[in-house]
Design a protein around this motif. Structure first.
Motif, PDB file in Angstrom:
ATOM      1  N   ASP A 133      68.579-113.698  36.354  1.00  0.00           N
ATOM      2  CA  ASP A 133      69.017-113.892  34.970  1.00  0.00           C
ATOM      3  C   ASP A 133      67.912-114.568  34.159  1.00  0.00           C
ATOM      4  O   ASP A 133      67.334-115.556  34.580  1.00  0.00           O
ATOM      5  N   ASP A 134      67.601-114.001  32.997  1.00  0.00           N
ATOM      6  CA  ASP A 134      66.590-114.650  32.162  1.00  0.00           C
ATOM      7  C   ASP A 134      67.027-114.579  30.704  1.00  0.00           C
ATOM      8  O   ASP A 134      67.927-113.853  30.336  1.00  0.00           O
ATOM      9  N   GLY A 135      66.357-115.365  29.887  1.00  0.00           N
ATOM     10  CA  GLY A 135      66.684-115.384  28.466  1.00  0.00           C
ATOM     11  C   GLY A 135      65.568-114.752  27.655  1.00  0.00           C
ATOM     12  O   GLY A 135      64.691-114.072  28.188  1.00  0.00           O
ATOM     13  N   ARG A 136      65.559-114.968  26.355  1.00  0.00           N
ATOM     14  CA  ARG A 136      64.546-114.370  25.464  1.00  0.00           C
ATOM     15  C   ARG A 136      63.976-115.494  24.610  1.00  0.00           C
ATOM     16  O   ARG A 136      64.733-116.236  23.968  1.00  0.00           O
ATOM     17  N   TRP A 146      65.403-119.928  21.810  1.00  0.00           N
ATOM     18  CA  TRP A 146      65.657-118.925  22.848  1.00  0.00           C
ATOM     19  C   TRP A 146      67.090-118.415  22.740  1.00  0.00           C
ATOM     20  O   TRP A 146      67.965-119.077  22.173  1.00  0.00           O
ATOM     21  N   ARG A 148      70.127-116.881  25.095  1.00  0.00           N
ATOM     22  CA  ARG A 148      70.506-116.771  26.504  1.00  0.00           C
ATOM     23  C   ARG A 148      71.953-116.346  26.637  1.00  0.00           C
ATOM     24  O   ARG A 148      72.729-116.411  25.680  1.00  0.00           O
ATOM     25  N   LYS A 149      72.288-115.922  27.815  1.00  0.00           N
ATOM     26  CA  LYS A 149      73.658-115.506  28.112  1.00  0.00           C
ATOM     27  C   LYS A 149      74.375-116.670  28.762  1.00  0.00           C
ATOM     28  O   LYS A 149      73.834-117.309  29.671  1.00  0.00           O
ATOM     29  N   THR A 487      76.599-114.363  24.055  1.00  0.00           N
ATOM     30  CA  THR A 487      75.192-114.534  23.687  1.00  0.00           C
ATOM     31  C   THR A 487      75.065-115.794  22.845  1.00  0.00           C
ATOM     32  O   THR A 487      75.799-115.960  21.860  1.00  0.00           O
TER      33      THR A 487
END
Ligand code: NAD
Length: 495
Positions: A133-136, A146, A148-149, A487
């Motif tokens: 799992d990663d974010g942006r 950022w 993230r979920k 999100t």
């Protein structure tokens, strides 16, 4: 094969074992629920349903444990727990398959090889996915941040009886991987494998309070879950009318997100110009139409032969009749059985009534139907043609071991038979020419189109329906995680 299953059954029928909540089994405080086997009509036992008060307590416990945060914060730990749970599910394959066989009539060997395997694969797939799992990261002129979920919170899952353990796995694996807590309501026709699974989840290390299984009927517990303000997402697999009622309940309560996997009226197209082995195709159709006694939302309830050649059609028709007549109908616990009973008397009587109506209006059953046991609830595999459109069978989802044989010389007409339906879940095309396969796939609009063999894909492929076969969300594949995640943006002023 039944010893370990019988032991699991005896343990679950202990009066203290009606529900699983906050890390342990408890007696349901609702009405008694008689579990009747479709194999012989005999009473398996009685469990007590959960009460409304127990639902409230379970939701409160789920919220508390979720909010405490250690489960949702540690993806690596969750992945480890899910992998352990997958191993335990495999170790318990016989117990689970036995419980689904006696309660839902599932063919034991199919359950072990397919349904239980599928649950383990799902748990492992989402364990892997959440580990990555990663974010942006985002950079703006006056800030950075950022995206993230995050887990949604408390997930409610209301399940059907046709694939009791597999449907549970489709919901539990992504929902727990995403870091949520869950309230699961199995169908009143298939409660036991879900309760057994809850015990395994505890052994695997799912924290107390994260997973609850509440037995109960739709009107008692299912409806209350739809209306509950403490449930953030409701994921449902079942019939259209109940699915619609969850949308209403959401609007009336807390606007919980609702994901619906509903019915289907799948077609199996045989493009005769590009089909070489009618016997092999007929064998595949038998699995697609009659597997799980046709009680599958992707069951091929219509077979359309597309072609002009009468001799070819005759050959195909004979192959389909032969393979249908060759199926072994009987006790799902006995090795070699292909087709078990249908779920209950109500289902059997509805299937019979629909067939009688169609035959009364001119349809013909074209195979010699198998003898079926007199006790229990059975319907023989049936191929029918000449079904009028203005009959229940001509419009509705049969959800039984029956398929219609149709013929056309027009590919466009076959496409319309799929696209003009309110349902849009799945269909199959047999076509051995790549260019023509592309033609079919560019025109047919369904959630899953199988080519040259009936299939719903794998744990990695999203599953769900277009039009009235579904509403938001997918099971399986990375897409399934989205149902159970929100999100969130974090934005930090300055640079
Ligand atoms: P169902 O809708 O009757 O029951 C499904 C679940 O909903 C059960 O747990 C039941 O207790 C609950 N329920 C029933 N009435 C309710 C109510 N008023 N409020 C809240 N919950 C309620 O469906 P079923 O008979 O269990 O399953 C058959 C249907 O499910 C078929 O239409 C089939 O196509 C569909 N199905 C779809 C998929 C899919 O993935 N798309 C998979 C399996 C089954």
């Amino acid at each position: 094969m039944t010893d370990t299953g019988a032991q699991a059954l005896a343990a679950l029928l202990d009066p203290d074992h009606g529900v699983f909540t906050t890390g342990g089994f408890a007696t349901g405080q609702g009405p008694g629920l008689d579990l009747v086997s479709p194999i012989d009509g005999e009473l398996i036992g009685t469990v007590r349903e959960a009460s409304g008060h127990q639902l409230d307590s379970a939701v409160a416990s789920a919220r508390r444990t979720f909010s405490e945060g250690s489960w949702s914060a540690d993806g690596a730990h969750r992945a480890k727990v899910l992998r352990r749970l997958a191993d335990l599910v495999v170790d318990n394959a016989e117990q689970i398959a036995y419980l689904d066989a006696i309660e839902a009539g599932k063919v034991f060997t199919d359950s072990v090889a397919e349904d239980v395997e599928d649950v383990a694969s799902n748990l492992r797939f989402f364990a892997d996915l959440i580990s990555r799992d990663d974010g942006r990261y985002l950079q703006g002129p006056e800030g950075w941040g950022w995206v993230r979920k995050i887990p949604v919170g408390v997930v409610g899952a209301v399940l059907p009886w046709n694939y009791p353990i597999a449907m549970l796995g489709w919901k539990v694996a992504p929902a727990l991987a995403a870091g949520n807590a869950m309230i699961i309501k199995p169908s009143e026709d298939s409660t036991l494998s879900a309760l057994h699974f809850a015990g395994l989840a505890q052994q695997a290390g799912v924290p107390d309070g994260i997973l609850h299984v509440l037995t109960g009927t739709g009107p008692n517990i299912g409806e209350a879950m739809g209306l509950h303000a403490g449930i953030d997402v409701l994921t449902f697999t079942g019939s259209g009318p109940v699915g619609r009622s969850f949308l209403e309940s959401s609007a009336k309560s807390n606007l919980k997100k609702v994901s619906l996997e509903l019915g289907g009226r799948a077609v199996y197209i045989v493009d005769a110009e590009h089909a070489t082995d009618f016997a092999a195709i007929a064998a595949d159709i038998a699995g697609a139409a009659f597997g799980t006694s046709g009680q599958n939302c992707t069951a091929s309830s219509r077979v359309i032969f597309v072609g002009d050649d009468d001799a070819d059609f005759q050959q195909f028709r004979e192959a389909l009749v032969a393979v249908t007549e060759g199926l072994t109908v009987g006790d799902p616990l006995v090795e070699g059985t292909d087709i078990g009973p249908v779920i209950n008397k109500k289902a059997r009587d509805r299937i019979s009534a629909w067939v009688d109506e169609a035959v009364g209006k001119g349809a013909s059953i074209i195979n010699t139907t198998a003898e079926v046991p007199s006790a229990g609830t059975w319907f023989p595999p049936t191929v029918i043609d000449g079904v009028p459109e203005d009959s229940e069978l001509g419009r509705g989802e049969i959800f039984g071991p029956l398929t219609q044989l149709l013929r056309t010389s027009s590919r466009d007409e076959a496409v319309s038979a799929i696209n003009d339906e309110a349902y849009g879940l799945a269909s199959t095309v047999w076509c051995e020419d790549l260019g023509t396969t592309k033609w079919w796939s560019n025109r047919i609009r369904v959630g899953t189109l199988a080519v040259n063999g009936y299939s719903e894909g794998t744990v990695a492929t999203p599953f769900g329906g277009l039009r009235q076969s579904g509403f938001w969300g997918r099971d399986n594949g990375p897409e399934a995680l989205e149902t159970y995640q929100e999100t969130m943006t974090v934005w930090i002023a300055g640079n």
